[in-house]
Structures are given as C-alpha cells and as structure tokens.
Design a protein around this motif. Structure first.
Motif, PDB file in Angstrom:
ATOM      1  N   GLN A   1      16.411  -5.625  74.793  1.00  0.00           N
ATOM      2  CA  GLN A   1      17.123  -4.802  75.773  1.00  0.00           C
ATOM      3  C   GLN A   1      16.765  -3.335  75.526  1.00  0.00           C
TER       4      GLN A   1
ATOM      5  N   ALA B   1      15.653 -11.357  73.200  1.00  0.00           N
ATOM      6  CA  ALA B   1      15.686 -10.487  74.378  1.00  0.00           C
ATOM      7  C   ALA B   1      15.709  -9.050  73.878  1.00  0.00           C
TER       8      ALA B   1
ATOM      9  N   LEU C   1      17.910 -17.346  79.260  1.00  0.00           N
ATOM     10  CA  LEU C   1      17.781 -16.106  78.495  1.00  0.00           C
ATOM     11  C   LEU C   1      17.574 -14.973  79.493  1.00  0.00           C
TER      12      LEU C   1
ATOM     13  N   VAL D   1       9.770 -13.668  73.487  1.00  0.00           N
ATOM     14  CA  VAL D   1      10.639 -12.515  73.689  1.00  0.00           C
ATOM     15  C   VAL D   1      10.625 -12.124  75.169  1.00  0.00           C
ATOM     16  N   ALA D   2      11.803 -11.921  75.719  1.00  0.00           N
ATOM     17  CA  ALA D   2      11.954 -11.429  77.085  1.00  0.00           C
ATOM     18  C   ALA D   2      12.250  -9.943  77.050  1.00  0.00           C
TER      19      ALA D   2
ATOM     20  N   PRO E   1      14.344 -11.703  83.362  1.00  0.00           N
ATOM     21  CA  PRO E   1      14.370 -10.248  83.205  1.00  0.00           C
ATOM     22  C   PRO E   1      15.106  -9.592  84.375  1.00  0.00           C
TER      23      PRO E   1
ATOM     24  N   PRO F   1      13.000  -6.494  80.005  1.00  0.00           N
ATOM     25  CA  PRO F   1      13.632  -6.387  81.321  1.00  0.00           C
ATOM     26  C   PRO F   1      12.650  -6.429  82.494  1.00  0.00           C
TER      27      PRO F   1
ATOM     28  N   CYS G   1      17.508 -10.892  80.186  1.00  0.00           N
ATOM     29  CA  CYS G   1      17.325  -9.606  79.507  1.00  0.00           C
ATOM     30  C   CYS G   1      17.433  -8.479  80.523  1.00  0.00           C
TER      31      CYS G   1
ATOM     32  N   LEU H   1      22.136 -15.130  76.062  1.00  0.00           N
ATOM     33  CA  LEU H   1      21.578 -16.471  75.937  1.00  0.00           C
ATOM     34  C   LEU H   1      22.707 -17.451  76.225  1.00  0.00           C
TER      35      LEU H   1
ATOM     36  N   THR I   1      24.987 -15.454  85.311  1.00  0.00           N
ATOM     37  CA  THR I   1      24.081 -15.955  84.265  1.00  0.00           C
ATOM     38  C   THR I   1      24.587 -17.286  83.721  1.00  0.00           C
TER      39      THR I   1
ATOM     40  N   SER J   1      22.584  -8.384  77.873  1.00  0.00           N
ATOM     41  CA  SER J   1      21.607  -9.470  77.800  1.00  0.00           C
ATOM     42  C   SER J   1      22.250 -10.668  77.116  1.00  0.00           C
TER      43      SER J   1
ATOM     44  N   VAL K   1      13.864 -17.900  81.829  1.00  0.00           N
ATOM     45  CA  VAL K   1      13.864 -16.508  81.386  1.00  0.00           C
ATOM     46  C   VAL K   1      14.063 -15.619  82.607  1.00  0.00           C
TER      47      VAL K   1
END
Length: 262
Positions: free
Chosen positions: A10, A8, A201, A39-40, A172, A42, A203, A223, A189, A221, A170
């Motif tokens: 950020q 992630a 995940l 990859v995440a 964002p 925002p 972000c 996980l 979350t 952020s 995921v």
C-alpha cells in the motif's frame, strides 16, 4: 494443500512514473524479503489519477513495465501493478500487468468509474476480456484472477472469475475517499471474495490529500478468505500487508456451498 504467501504494498503514487518505479521497486523488494511469492500494488501505480495520463501512457514493453519485470526477476516474485497504456482511439487503457517467474499477463479494466461525479470513460477505454493466469509452483499451480477497483461493484465478474477456477483474485485499486466509501470498500471486498469463493487480495492507494484534489485512496488493503472473512487488513497509511493463501479452503467452501458452478 497449496499455500502461497502474498503481500499488498500500500503506497502513494505521484505524477512521475520514474519516481513511482523507484517507490515500487523498494516495495517489491520488501515484499520479497518478507517471504511473499506474489505482491500486489495499487491501481495507477505508474502515475496517480489527475496526471496527464495520455502523456505518460506507455506500451507494455515501455520503461515502467520493463522496470517491473526487472525487479520481479531479480527477487523472484510475481508483481501485479496498475499502469496506463495507449488505446487505439486516443484514450488510454487502465491496465494491470502481472509479471514474474513463469508469469506474464495483463488485464484492461472493464468497468470504468463513471460514478460519484467522475467520468473515467472520457479518458480511459474499457477492456473486454476476463483474465486469469496460472502461477507455477514446485509441485502444482494456482489460478489467479485479475480485477481493478470499480470492478468490485460488479458481482458477476467475480462469479465468472470463480467459475474460471481462480483460487485467488488480485484487485489493485485507487478507491477515492468520501462519505461511506470506507464502509463500501470493506463490504464489497468481502462480498466479492464470497461471490467467487476464492481468496481476494485488494491493494489500495494509501490515504493522502494532494493539494487541490480529493484523496485518491483510503488504504485499508485487505486479504479476505473464500467465505468473505477478513484475514489481514492495513490502516490508512502506507504499509505492507503479508498473509497466506491456502487453496484447501477454496476447495472446502466450494464443496460445502456449491453456488458458483450452478
């Protein structure tokens, strides 16, 4: 067992999509260098809230999305990032683009942020479709679900994503700061990972205070695993979270606590 290394990124998006694309490209390359396969970034990576979103909105073949596709292809990673595309009624869609080797999917935010004195729906048209995609691997694949920020307050969406077979969701976000917002983010979350019995995940935009406006992110952020346990978390500042997703843990928790298929 299938293990996926995820990240992630950020960061703080500004009002300029060109500058944000350069920032994003650097973040994606750092994630790939860290060994991540996905990859995440925002929500609102393309341009921060408070920008004239109608003026900067682009279709999914526009320059920002094209730039995401290019860096994803160059480094061989799947990228999930938030952007804005024109809606038919004159508003915009708050959209996630997932792109990379073997992947091309998009999700339009369903639950709009009409809360805490904000009215996202005045500018943003809601989506209506729950979205998952298959992430191809050498020997197998993972199912990835997509959600955005305020969606976290709607448990049913995450149960549906779990029922659709999501191994990973995921999320964002541009989670605005305010009293109790950190605690709510941490709670939601973890709860939504448990609701879906999937890895989650999330972000967020990093914490920063633009002149004259409220902070557009709190960072943090995260996980979380399918039982809702935090496996990795960032602080408030910009940074890169890296962790591993193990699908055996999804299978195990769904077998021990068979709730999402009921």
């Amino acid at each position: 067992m299938t293990t996926l290394r995820v990240a992630a990124a950020q960061l703080n998006a500004g009002p300029d999509p060109i500058a944000n694309l350069a920032l994003t490209t650097d973040a994606v390359r750092r994630a790939a260098d860290a060994g991540a396969e996905l990859v995440a970034l925002p929500e609102a990576t393309m341009a921060a809230f408070g920008t004239d979103l109608r003026a900067i909105a682009e279709p999914l073949d526009g320059p920002f999305a094209t730039g995401l596709r290019k860096v994803a292809a160059d480094v061989g990673i799947v990228v999930v990032a938030g952007l804005f595309e024109p809606a038919e009624d004159g508003r915009v869609h708050n959209t996630l683009l997932a792109t990379g080797p073997g992947v091309e999917a998009s999700y339009r935010k369903i639950h709009l942020y009409d809360a805490f004195g904000s009215r996202e729906s005045e500018l943003v048209a809601p989506g209506s479709e729950v979205v998952t995609f298959e992430l191809p691997r050498v020997k197998d694949s993972l199912t990835v679900g997509l959600a955005t920020c305020f969606d976290l307050r709607f448990a049913g969406l995450f149960t549906e994503l779990g029922q659709a077979g999501s191994d990973l969701i995921v999320v964002p976000a541009s989670w605005g700061a305010g009293p109790g917002k950190e605690e709510q983010w941490d709670l939601l979350t973890r709860a939504r990972a448990s609701d879906a019995q999937a890895w989650l995940l999330a972000c967020d935009q990093a914490f920063a205070t633009p002149v004259g406006t409220d902070p557009l992110g709190i960072g943090r952020s995260v996980l979380a695993d399918p039982a809702g346990r935090v496996r990795a978390r960032l602080g408030a500042e910009a940074g890169l979270l890296v962790g591993a997703v193990d699908t055996d843990e999804v299978t195990a928790i769904r077998a021990r606590v068979p709730v999402i298929m009921r």
